[in-house]
Design an enzyme around this catalytic site. Sequence first.
Site, mmCIF file in Angstrom:
data_model
loop_
_atom_site.group_PDB
_atom_site.id
_atom_site.type_symbol
_atom_site.label_atom_id
_atom_site.label_comp_id
_atom_site.label_asym_id
_atom_site.label_seq_id
_atom_site.Cartn_x
_atom_site.Cartn_y
_atom_site.Cartn_z
ATOM 1 N N HIS A 224 -8.346 -0.701 -0.882
ATOM 2 C CA HIS A 224 -7.393 -1.821 -0.919
ATOM 3 C C HIS A 224 -8.209 -3.033 -1.341
ATOM 4 O O HIS A 224 -9.253 -3.286 -0.747
ATOM 5 C CB HIS A 224 -6.826 -2.131 0.461
ATOM 6 C CG HIS A 224 -6.178 -0.985 1.163
ATOM 7 N ND1 HIS A 224 -4.826 -0.896 1.332
ATOM 8 C CD2 HIS A 224 -6.707 0.105 1.763
ATOM 9 C CE1 HIS A 224 -4.542 0.206 2.018
ATOM 10 N NE2 HIS A 224 -5.664 0.830 2.285
ATOM 11 N N ARG B 33 6.037 -11.465 5.682
ATOM 12 C CA ARG B 33 5.573 -11.218 7.048
ATOM 13 C C ARG B 33 6.200 -12.261 7.956
ATOM 14 O O ARG B 33 6.232 -13.439 7.619
ATOM 15 C CB ARG B 33 4.045 -11.263 7.141
ATOM 16 C CG ARG B 33 3.433 -10.060 6.463
ATOM 17 C CD ARG B 33 1.939 -9.967 6.620
ATOM 18 N NE ARG B 33 1.431 -9.024 5.619
ATOM 19 C CZ ARG B 33 0.161 -8.897 5.296
ATOM 20 N NH1 ARG B 33 -0.754 -9.630 5.888
ATOM 21 N NH2 ARG B 33 -0.208 -8.016 4.377
ATOM 22 N N LYS C 119 -13.860 -3.590 6.223
ATOM 23 C CA LYS C 119 -13.618 -4.305 4.970
ATOM 24 C C LYS C 119 -14.730 -5.275 4.643
ATOM 25 O O LYS C 119 -15.407 -5.797 5.528
ATOM 26 C CB LYS C 119 -12.280 -5.035 5.017
ATOM 27 C CG LYS C 119 -12.190 -6.082 6.094
ATOM 28 C CD LYS C 119 -10.868 -6.841 6.016
ATOM 29 C CE LYS C 119 -10.783 -7.782 7.210
ATOM 30 N NZ LYS C 119 -9.585 -8.556 7.306
ATOM 31 N N ASP D 247 -2.663 -7.862 -5.538
ATOM 32 C CA ASP D 247 -3.018 -6.647 -4.817
ATOM 33 C C ASP D 247 -3.356 -5.524 -5.796
ATOM 34 O O ASP D 247 -2.798 -5.468 -6.891
ATOM 35 C CB ASP D 247 -1.815 -6.235 -3.967
ATOM 36 C CG ASP D 247 -2.204 -5.300 -2.838
ATOM 37 O OD1 ASP D 247 -3.405 -5.121 -2.600
ATOM 38 O OD2 ASP D 247 -1.286 -4.754 -2.198
ATOM 39 N N CYS E 257 0.792 -1.235 0.000
ATOM 40 C CA CYS E 257 0.000 0.000 0.000
ATOM 41 C C CYS E 257 0.828 1.292 0.000
ATOM 42 O O CYS E 257 0.596 2.166 -0.851
ATOM 43 C CB CYS E 257 -0.980 0.023 1.165
ATOM 44 S SG CYS E 257 -1.449 -1.571 1.800
ATOM 45 N N HIS F 60 -4.770 -1.119 -5.552
ATOM 46 C CA HIS F 60 -5.359 0.000 -4.815
ATOM 47 C C HIS F 60 -6.062 0.907 -5.810
ATOM 48 O O HIS F 60 -5.478 1.290 -6.817
ATOM 49 C CB HIS F 60 -4.278 0.753 -4.050
ATOM 50 C CG HIS F 60 -3.650 -0.102 -2.994
ATOM 51 N ND1 HIS F 60 -2.499 -0.804 -3.211
ATOM 52 C CD2 HIS F 60 -4.067 -0.420 -1.747
ATOM 53 C CE1 HIS F 60 -2.212 -1.517 -2.127
ATOM 54 N NE2 HIS F 60 -3.142 -1.302 -1.221
ATOM 55 N N GLN G 49 0.720 -11.266 -3.480
ATOM 56 C CA GLN G 49 -0.701 -10.921 -3.476
ATOM 57 C C GLN G 49 -1.162 -10.507 -4.874
ATOM 58 O O GLN G 49 -0.375 -9.983 -5.649
ATOM 59 C CB GLN G 49 -0.944 -9.734 -2.541
ATOM 60 C CG GLN G 49 -0.605 -10.003 -1.104
ATOM 61 C CD GLN G 49 -0.723 -8.747 -0.255
ATOM 62 O OE1 GLN G 49 -0.253 -7.686 -0.649
ATOM 63 N NE2 GLN G 49 -1.348 -8.868 0.894
HETATM 64 ZN ZN LIG Z 1 -3.375 -2.088 0.638
#
Ligand SMILES: [Zn+2]
Length: 672
Positions: A542, A389, A496, A409, A360, A411, A407
């Site tokens: 996100h 992580r 979320k 991912d 992010c 945004h 991910q």
């Molecule tokens: Zn994010």
Amino acid sequence: MTKMFKIALPDGSVKEMPEGSTPADVAAAIGPGLARAALAARVNGEVRDITRPFEGDVELALITSRDEKEALELVRHDYAHVLAEAVQNLYPGTQITFGPATEDGFYYDFAPTAEHGPFTEEELPRIEQEMRRIIAADKPLVREVWTREEVRGFFDRQGEAFKAEWVMELPEGETITMYRTGDAEGSWIDLCRGPHLASTGKLDPNAFKLTRVSGAYWRGDPKNPMLSRIYGTAWLNRKQLDEYLVRLEEAGKRDHRKIGQEMDLFHLQAEAHGSVFWHPKGYRIWRELEAYMRRRLDSAGYVEVKTPQLMDARQWEKSGHWGKYRENMFVVPDEIPSTQDDAPILSGDAELMALKPMNCPAHVLIFKQGITSYRDLPIRMAEFGCCHRNEPHGALHGILRVRQFTQDDAHIFASEDQLIDEIVDFCDLLDSVYKDLGFDSYAIKLALRPDQRYGSDEEWDRAEQVLREAVAKAGRNTSEFGWEELPGEGAFYAPKLEFHLTDAIGRTWQVGTIQADTVLPERLDATYIGEDGQKHRPVMLHRAIIGTFERFIGILIEHFAGKFPLWLAPVQAVVATIVSEADAYALEVASKFAAAGIRTETDLRNEKINYKVREHSLAKVPLLLVVGKREAEERTVALRRLGSEERQLVMSLEEAVAMIRDEAVPPDLRTD
Ligand SMILES: [Zn+2]
Ligand SMILES: [Zn+2]
């Protein structure tokens, strides 16, 4: 005169009950059926023992086995007590510690005596038998309020060092309760917050099973003594238990680690805890999945970026991750290690960097380059972002729970008035992706603000409302989509939506998510120029559809039990010969298939065809093309499908190529 309390029931009626009466009395006053069925009570929202007297006017709802979630949790905690009593009956001197309910049952941690040593699985049947005896005795489970000193004194005298230690740490002012099993003097007792059912006889003696034993440290700390943890699974009735055991067996057969090895997809080893070694076949699945996701994102108006693995710690401080998230981050000094033998490898005074645990902040940094106008919004910025992580070794599980993951991912930077449409579009995209990937059913949940959070209440109100409205607009806030709101379960910076897939054997997996976040754009000072010529803050959505590639491929393996749909299968076809005279033809067949883009291998070994068929079935190859002398002469192939009872299908080589090429097209590229 007796004081009367007003007891308000869910149907709106109010019952007057004398002081000293209990929810059980209310149930009995309503009818004998309810009196039998009622397991516990919700009093002003708090789950309580059904035999605990009212303390004033209250709202009351009775809990029965129809309230499955609550009932299961109560029952499982009861079983934990029964287990602890059984173990202490059979093994005097064993100390008790903790025994909570779990997702499918319960466990209890014991400190066995030195002479006995850790418990073993051979001892479980005997303990089960003693548990059944306690259940059959139908002993009442009685709540008693004690003082801290009384509890400590009692456990000290009993030689229960762990319980005596624990009671001293309960928060000041908390009511300390003990639960006794049975009403006789000296009957078994445990320090416990409750609640419990009225008696052990409410448990079904055939609805539980002790499953395994493991080691566990007292309070989870390796510096503390090792305890013996006994696990059990427990349900409301025998039918539920049997169904669960079947599901467990089926899950065992589908275990992605086992299938991953049989199909030669990946491996894990201690030199890289929690990071996956992808083998060529496993990485082929990854590549197909990534290519598919990339096409879907491209056509949905996303732009793809790639951002750094390592960023300065100060950047993570700014984004707020350093405070809340540091314990999960791998921190790296910005320093070249010393090569001198006697010098320390690192000086210890270098600046710190950290491997990104999420993408992010880096996406905000890209957004902030140059000036963004309202006309540029929304910007949908995607990255197949590799993150790390730092999870404890014990929490890792195959490729489902790892430390290095990638991910899907993205945004979405948008203005407030674009949010709902963006979330609706996201819901539609996700729906179509899940169906393409073989999942017919999923549930949508809204995780609301947690206690610990950034941002004002007004921001949270707005963010939650936007998600709620968008799901309604997408027509998916229905029971068909398992729609529900989960108080307290949002992330610290935003509420979320969670998307939970249901797999082939009925298990659920949370994979997709979308969150409307105003905090990070604020913290990192992201702005765009509005129609009014002024600076405005974008909202940041996100979002992920499959979550991470590692975990999602693990889920796919278990969902399909390794029998991937043709377009995802690592090897799509094997050409196997019956006789060596067909070798040249087999190679020709394979090259025709390869030229058509079909992932093909040949098996020319001098083995019986049945042996070859068995081996390629085990490796879950979807299509086997058998060729012998006759096929070579007639330029045909005999086609067998994995798991199909049909006899093999003989067709011309050209027909086979055309048919399989069509079947192997990924779902988003099909034209029919
Ligand atoms: Zn994010
Ligand atoms: Zn308890």
